[in-house]
Every structure is written in structure tokens, then in C-alpha cells.
Scaffold this active site. Sequence first.
Site, PDB file in Angstrom:
ATOM      1  N   SER A 149       0.859  -1.201   0.000  1.00  0.00           N
ATOM      2  CA  SER A 149       0.000   0.000   0.000  1.00  0.00           C
ATOM      3  C   SER A 149       0.888   1.241   0.000  1.00  0.00           C
ATOM      4  O   SER A 149       2.092   1.149   0.302  1.00  0.00           O
ATOM      5  CB  SER A 149      -0.867  -0.015   1.259  1.00  0.00           C
ATOM      6  OG  SER A 149      -1.449   1.249   1.505  1.00  0.00           O
ATOM      7  N   TYR A 162      -3.966  -0.820   9.826  1.00  0.00           N
ATOM      8  CA  TYR A 162      -3.712  -0.967   8.381  1.00  0.00           C
ATOM      9  C   TYR A 162      -2.283  -0.518   8.066  1.00  0.00           C
ATOM     10  O   TYR A 162      -1.539  -1.206   7.353  1.00  0.00           O
ATOM     11  CB  TYR A 162      -4.733  -0.137   7.590  1.00  0.00           C
ATOM     12  CG  TYR A 162      -4.695  -0.376   6.098  1.00  0.00           C
ATOM     13  CD1 TYR A 162      -5.308  -1.488   5.529  1.00  0.00           C
ATOM     14  CD2 TYR A 162      -4.032   0.513   5.248  1.00  0.00           C
ATOM     15  CE1 TYR A 162      -5.274  -1.707   4.159  1.00  0.00           C
ATOM     16  CE2 TYR A 162      -3.992   0.306   3.879  1.00  0.00           C
ATOM     17  CZ  TYR A 162      -4.618  -0.808   3.342  1.00  0.00           C
ATOM     18  OH  TYR A 162      -4.582  -1.016   1.978  1.00  0.00           O
TER      19      TYR A 162
HETATM   20  P1  NAP Z   1     -11.820  -5.009  -1.890  1.00  0.00           P
HETATM   21  O1  NAP Z   1     -12.567  -4.729  -3.136  1.00  0.00           O
HETATM   22  O2  NAP Z   1     -12.432  -4.712  -0.555  1.00  0.00           O
HETATM   23  O3  NAP Z   1     -11.281  -6.501  -1.922  1.00  0.00           O
HETATM   24  C1  NAP Z   1     -10.671  -7.107  -0.814  1.00  0.00           C
HETATM   25  C2  NAP Z   1     -10.585  -8.584  -1.072  1.00  0.00           C
HETATM   26  O4  NAP Z   1     -10.044  -9.251   0.087  1.00  0.00           O
HETATM   27  C3  NAP Z   1     -11.973  -9.179  -1.302  1.00  0.00           C
HETATM   28  O5  NAP Z   1     -11.891 -10.220  -2.238  1.00  0.00           O
HETATM   29  C4  NAP Z   1     -12.294  -9.730   0.064  1.00  0.00           C
HETATM   30  O6  NAP Z   1     -13.292 -10.721   0.068  1.00  0.00           O
HETATM   31  C5  NAP Z   1     -10.942 -10.278   0.448  1.00  0.00           C
HETATM   32  N1  NAP Z   1     -10.911 -10.590   1.871  1.00  0.00           N
HETATM   33  C6  NAP Z   1     -10.980  -9.724   2.908  1.00  0.00           C
HETATM   34  N2  NAP Z   1     -11.003 -10.416   4.068  1.00  0.00           N
HETATM   35  C7  NAP Z   1     -10.958 -11.730   3.754  1.00  0.00           C
HETATM   36  C8  NAP Z   1     -10.972 -12.928   4.506  1.00  0.00           C
HETATM   37  N3  NAP Z   1     -11.046 -12.928   5.836  1.00  0.00           N
HETATM   38  N4  NAP Z   1     -10.902 -14.105   3.845  1.00  0.00           N
HETATM   39  C9  NAP Z   1     -10.841 -14.147   2.506  1.00  0.00           C
HETATM   40  N5  NAP Z   1     -10.830 -13.043   1.728  1.00  0.00           N
HETATM   41  C10 NAP Z   1     -10.893 -11.849   2.348  1.00  0.00           C
HETATM   42  O7  NAP Z   1     -10.492  -4.155  -1.867  1.00  0.00           O
HETATM   43  P2  NAP Z   1      -9.310  -3.937  -2.927  1.00  0.00           P
HETATM   44  O8  NAP Z   1      -9.137  -2.490  -3.034  1.00  0.00           O
HETATM   45  O9  NAP Z   1      -9.488  -4.749  -4.146  1.00  0.00           O
HETATM   46  O10 NAP Z   1      -8.105  -4.480  -2.047  1.00  0.00           O
HETATM   47  C11 NAP Z   1      -7.293  -5.569  -2.400  1.00  0.00           C
HETATM   48  C12 NAP Z   1      -5.937  -5.397  -1.719  1.00  0.00           C
HETATM   49  O11 NAP Z   1      -5.329  -4.199  -2.194  1.00  0.00           O
HETATM   50  C13 NAP Z   1      -6.010  -5.260  -0.193  1.00  0.00           C
HETATM   51  O12 NAP Z   1      -4.915  -5.922   0.385  1.00  0.00           O
HETATM   52  C14 NAP Z   1      -5.898  -3.756   0.011  1.00  0.00           C
HETATM   53  O13 NAP Z   1      -5.385  -3.425   1.280  1.00  0.00           O
HETATM   54  C15 NAP Z   1      -4.932  -3.416  -1.097  1.00  0.00           C
HETATM   55  N6  NAP Z   1      -4.912  -1.996  -1.498  1.00  0.00           N
HETATM   56  C16 NAP Z   1      -5.997  -1.404  -2.081  1.00  0.00           C
HETATM   57  C17 NAP Z   1      -5.922  -0.061  -2.469  1.00  0.00           C
HETATM   58  C18 NAP Z   1      -7.055   0.650  -3.157  1.00  0.00           C
HETATM   59  O14 NAP Z   1      -6.919   1.859  -3.412  1.00  0.00           O
HETATM   60  N7  NAP Z   1      -8.148   0.020  -3.491  1.00  0.00           N
HETATM   61  C19 NAP Z   1      -4.752   0.652  -2.245  1.00  0.00           C
HETATM   62  C20 NAP Z   1      -3.680   0.011  -1.633  1.00  0.00           C
HETATM   63  C21 NAP Z   1      -3.762  -1.313  -1.275  1.00  0.00           C
HETATM   64  P3  NAP Z   1     -14.836 -10.273   0.267  1.00  0.00           P
HETATM   65  O15 NAP Z   1     -15.311  -9.754  -1.056  1.00  0.00           O
HETATM   66  O16 NAP Z   1     -15.484 -11.543   0.692  1.00  0.00           O
HETATM   67  O17 NAP Z   1     -14.856  -9.212   1.343  1.00  0.00           O
END
Ligand code: NAP
Length: 257
Positions: A149, A162
Site C-alpha cells: 500500500s 492498516y
Molecule cells: P476489496 O474490493 O475490498 O477486496 C478485498 C478482497 O479481500 C476481497 O476479495 C475480500 O473478500 C478479500 N478478503 C478480505 N477479508 C478476507 C478474509 N477474511 N478471507 C478471505 N478473503 C478476504 O479491496 P481492494 O481495493 O481490491 O483491495 C485488495 C488489496 O489491495 C487489499 O490488500 C488492500 O489493502 C490493497 N490496497 C488497495 C488499495 C485501493 O486503493 N483500493 C490501495 C492500496 C492497497 P470479500 O469480497 O469476501 O470481502
Amino acid sequence: MATTPFDLTGRTALVTGANTGIGQGIAIALAQAGADIAAVGRSPADGTAEQVRALGRRCELVSADLSSIEPVTEVVDTVVGKLGRLDILVNNAGIIRREDALDFSEEDWDAVMDTNLKTLFFLCQAAARHMTGWASQGGERGKIVNIASMLTFQGGIRVPSYTASKSGVGGLTKLMANEWAPRGINVNAIAPGYIATNNTAALQADETRNRQILERIPEQRWGDPADIGGASVFLASRAADYVQGHILAVDGGWLAR
Ligand code: NAP
């Protein structure tokens, strides 16, 4: 047989949290590059599977709640059983909890640290145990890509667990690269900037925050999950065989400001 250093034909990839957002973008990009996919998570990833299969690649769905390390060994064994081998691990699943540091609860600390850092480490360990055996038999190098991140580099605000977890992902990525590079595994991370997903829906919907964010991004747009997909193909491919312990910012220039 792979034709370019970026070709993933014949490779298999385990992607966590591949049902939506960045994980879905990564799974589709790896499949476009030729890899077969195991989508591991707690929500059904049928939409991802449909898109991966439309590309002519396999997509196996493995159900697991990654909020604890309990399913980790079984998940890796299941993926190896279904796809025959495991070449690429992408640790994408993650959560965020927001509260002032003065009021932050132990529950919000543990939930985020367990999913984002503890499970990530033990999934790396379980995959690496498999990959080192494979590499020692003359197979191609194993590839681990962790999703970090901007808060691997910056402090953030109102997200203490986080920030701690994603800073930890950066440190652990380097540690694992140090230990496992000689054993045939590349360990790297991608640090996404502001990507349009469920995770950031509230920020996108907040007119003021949305404007402030866009004003700081030289690319002047939110990132798309496909932007992270491209970077993951690079780090999962032979093109990155000499890249170790690196945290690749894919942020439209956010950190350059
Ligand atoms: P998202 O749409 O909320 O997706 C998160 C994913 O993680 C979903 O598939 C979720 O499953 C899964 N997950 C969470 N808890 C879980 C658990 N206990 N067991 C299994 N799966 C689980 O968010 P995203 O933005 O795509 O994030 C993906 C990654 O990128 C994360 O690590 C996040 O911290 C990182 N990130 C995102 C951003 C951004 O701007 N979006 C920036 C920096 C880093 P469910 O659908 O079932 O909840």
C-alpha cells in the site's frame, strides 16, 4: 512453452480475494498472460472464473476465510491438488478499519493484522515450502507477489492497524526475498495507489476527498484494477527473475509528489 519473458503459459497462480477489485484484476491479467488460476477467498468468485475461462484458462475456486491461519496449509494443498503445481502466489486479500488512534480498539487491531499480515506470512511460508521443492527438481522459479500500500511508505491517518500491517508487508517481503532467493523464489510486492474498488468506494463518493486525491495524482485519475494486473504479470514472470524484495509503487505518480 513460454515465448516472451512475460508469458505465463503453463504456470499456475493462487490469488487471494480474487472475487472483486484488485484481486480480480490480477487474476484476469495473469490469465491473459497464460496462467491457470486458483481463486481463493470467502466470497464466491464465479464472475472472475467466468472471465478467466473465457480466456481459455482454468480457474479453480477454493473457499477459505483468511481472517486466521487455520485454513492456510489446506488451501495450498488443495490448489496444488487441483492445478497440479503452484508457481505463483499473489497475497491480495485485505481489510481496513478506520478510527482515531486515541480510540482504536484491540479488535480492529487484531482483525486487520491477522488478515493483512499474519495470514499473508503463513501463506507465503506454505507456498514457499512447495515452491522450493519444485525449484530443486529443476522447475521454474516460484514467484510471490504481496499487495502492499502507499501506507507501506507513508503514515496515513485513522488507520493504525492498516498502516502497521502494510508496513509489515514491506519488511516481510524483503526478509523472505533474502531467505528464499537462493532457494529459487522471487518475493516482491506491489504498492497500489488510489484504485477504484469497494475498498475506496466511500472516498470516491466523498466529493471533497475525491477532489483532494485527484489533485495530488499526476495521472489525474483513479487507478483501475487492471493497472495492478499489469504489474503483477511482470513480477510473476521470468522478466522479473532478477527483481527481489522490491516494492513496486503503481500509483499514477502519487509518491513522486
Ligand atoms: P476489496 O474490493 O475490498 O477486496 C478485498 C478482497 O479481500 C476481497 O476479495 C475480500 O473478500 C478479500 N478478503 C478480505 N477479508 C478476507 C478474509 N477474511 N478471507 C478471505 N478473503 C478476504 O479491496 P481492494 O481495493 O481490491 O483491495 C485488495 C488489496 O489491495 C487489499 O490488500 C488492500 O489493502 C490493497 N490496497 C488497495 C488499495 C485501493 O486503493 N483500493 C490501495 C492500496 C492497497 P470479500 O469480497 O469476501 O470481502
